[in-house]
Design a protein around this motif. Sequence first.
Motif: not given
Length: 128
Positions: A33, A35, A88, A117
């Motif tokens: 991901h 983030w 997360t 995320e």
Amino acid sequence: MSKHVYEVMVETQFSAAHALRHYRGQGESVHGHNWRIQVFVRGEKLDENHILVDFRAVREATEEVMRYLDHKHLNELPPFDQELNPSTENIAAFVFHQVANRINTPHYQVTLVRAWETPTTMAAYGLA
């Protein structure tokens, strides 16, 4: 009577891979991901320069934590290398505590961290 507070926020990001333990679904395989992290700091009074906290101080503390996480496989980094899932939610809590340990004073504190995320999914961790 309402209590008034000042709040500042810095936003940054990091990229990393993770796999959720004990999870059934796409999240159980290693995936990545980008983030987006938002760190919120609150306090009741401004300093002699009429600021709550220098944005640079919040950004530098946050970026230090981002360097630890960025371009890593989170399952291999403490505290996520044992049983703590690199969800997360847990990432938001980790960033919260790491930044708070670096910058909190009696005059201002980290109160909330949001970890996005994806552009449409986010988990937050903060003071109640």
